[in-house]
Design an enzyme around this catalytic site. Structure first.
Site, PDB file in Angstrom:
ATOM      1  N   ASP A 193     116.211 115.076 123.977  1.00  0.00           N
ATOM      2  CA  ASP A 193     117.666 115.199 124.098  1.00  0.00           C
ATOM      3  C   ASP A 193     118.045 115.189 125.582  1.00  0.00           C
ATOM      4  O   ASP A 193     117.437 115.888 126.392  1.00  0.00           O
ATOM      5  CB  ASP A 193     118.128 116.512 123.456  1.00  0.00           C
ATOM      6  N   ILE A 194     119.045 114.368 125.958  1.00  0.00           N
ATOM      7  CA  ILE A 194     119.525 114.332 127.344  1.00  0.00           C
ATOM      8  C   ILE A 194     120.340 115.597 127.605  1.00  0.00           C
ATOM      9  O   ILE A 194     121.291 115.895 126.884  1.00  0.00           O
ATOM     10  CB  ILE A 194     120.384 113.090 127.608  1.00  0.00           C
ATOM     11  N   GLU A 236     122.820 111.265 121.862  1.00  0.00           N
ATOM     12  CA  GLU A 236     122.000 111.305 123.072  1.00  0.00           C
ATOM     13  C   GLU A 236     120.552 111.688 122.768  1.00  0.00           C
ATOM     14  O   GLU A 236     119.798 112.059 123.678  1.00  0.00           O
ATOM     15  CB  GLU A 236     122.596 112.290 124.086  1.00  0.00           C
TER      16      GLU A 236
END
Length: 318
Positions: A193-194, A236
């Site tokens: 996950d960003i 994301e």
């Protein structure tokens, strides 16, 4: 028996409705149909085809979903209906065609295939009378097959990042889990996950957010093996499937990804890019793919709660 085929036309693109697949429409870049307008909710509406009818459903949007300028909550679509969401229109066309077997976004490439198919059928009828047409027929057939392969490949890819999409990952992952169980091997997945991606979108806009997504996708592809499967999992989030890889070895890969992304954040990025990662393995953390994904998701949640920019390996045991 002929099948009902629904075509959805939007912004010079054409989508053939896929059975039981919900096409989500909204402002969020993770949606299937993105309409970037302030009057459109992030998840505005869904279009679902059950094989017989195509249904549009409003997802509690702020400004409503309209069919033929009438606001609806849920409605079965008919030929030539027009869906209006914000200031954009989606045209619905229905046809009966038993020859359509592949469902995907169409493009000029698919239109070429349709034209070539017609030429191919015409030439087949004339070939008995003119043997010189054999070469032409064979050439057209090769082009048709090439186009089919390109369309099949395109259907498995995420249009923004060029990575595999979630549907393709789910298929490959289930097959790999079954193969693992049969031969007693190991595999691992990284759920990535960003960090603080929503803040990037909100502060700098979705175009900048798209650039960050594309850059992270490129970094993941360049830091994994050709035998690994890298996919955009949604929004994301990304997922990496590591065949023949134990949890300990997967952690080494995850550490490399974390450090490289942080160290090589592009100069034009609005902030330093970092990621959080959850790791899970089969069969250690789950007996089937669904449990392994849940274990990775729980581990990712722990990474995010631990301050982000870190890695957590699942401690679940079967």
């Amino acid at each position: 028996m002929a099948k009902n085929i629904f075509h959805l036309k939007f912004n010079n693109k054409e989508i053939i409705a896929k059975k039981d697949y919900p096409y989500i429409i909204g402002r969020d870049v993770a949606n299937d149909i993105v309409i970037s307008h302030k009057t459109v909710s992030r998840r505005h509406a869904a279009i679902i085809f059950d094989g017989e009818q195509c249904i549009v459903e409003d997802l509690n949007s702020k400004n409503g979903t309209f069919v033929n300028d009438r606001q609806i909550t849920r409605l079965s679509l008919k030929n030539s209906d027009t869906i209006r969401i914000g200031n954009e229109h989606i045209e619905v066309e229905k046809e009966d065609d038993s020859s359509v077997s592949m469902v995907t976004e169409t493009s000029s490439l698919s239109q070429d295939s349709i034209v070539l198919e017609k030429q191919f059928q015409k030439l087949l009828g004339e070939i008995k009378e003119n043997r010189m047409l054999v070469r032409d027929v064979q050439g057209i057939k090769r082009i048709i097959e090439m186009n089919r392969q390109k369309l099949k490949t395109a259907a498995n890819l995420d249009s923004l990042t060029g990575l595999y999409n979630r549907g393709y990952f789910d298929q490959v992952f289930q097959k790999e889990v079954m193969r693992n169980a049969r031969y007693g091997h190991s595999l691992s997945i990284l759920l990535i996950d960003i960090d603080f991606f929503k803040q990037i979108n909100d502060k700098f806009g979705h175009e900048t957010g798209d650039d960050v997504l594309a850059w992270v996708a490129k970094m993941l592809s360049s830091r994994t093996r050709q035998t690994d499967i890298v996919a955009r999992y949604g929004g994301e989030e990304f997922v990496v499937l590591l065949p023949e890889t134990s949890g300990d070895n997967a952690k080494v890969v995850a550490e490399k990804i974390c450090s490289v992304i942080e160290a090589e954040s592009p100069a034009h990025a609005p902030a330093k890019i970092t990621v959080s990662i959850g790791i899970a393995s089969h069969p250690r953390n789950g007996t089937n793919g669904k449990i392994v994904l849940k274990a990775a998701d729980t581990a990712l949640y722990q990474s995010k709660n631990s301050g982000r920019n870190c890695i957590t390996a699942s401690d679940w045991e079967c």
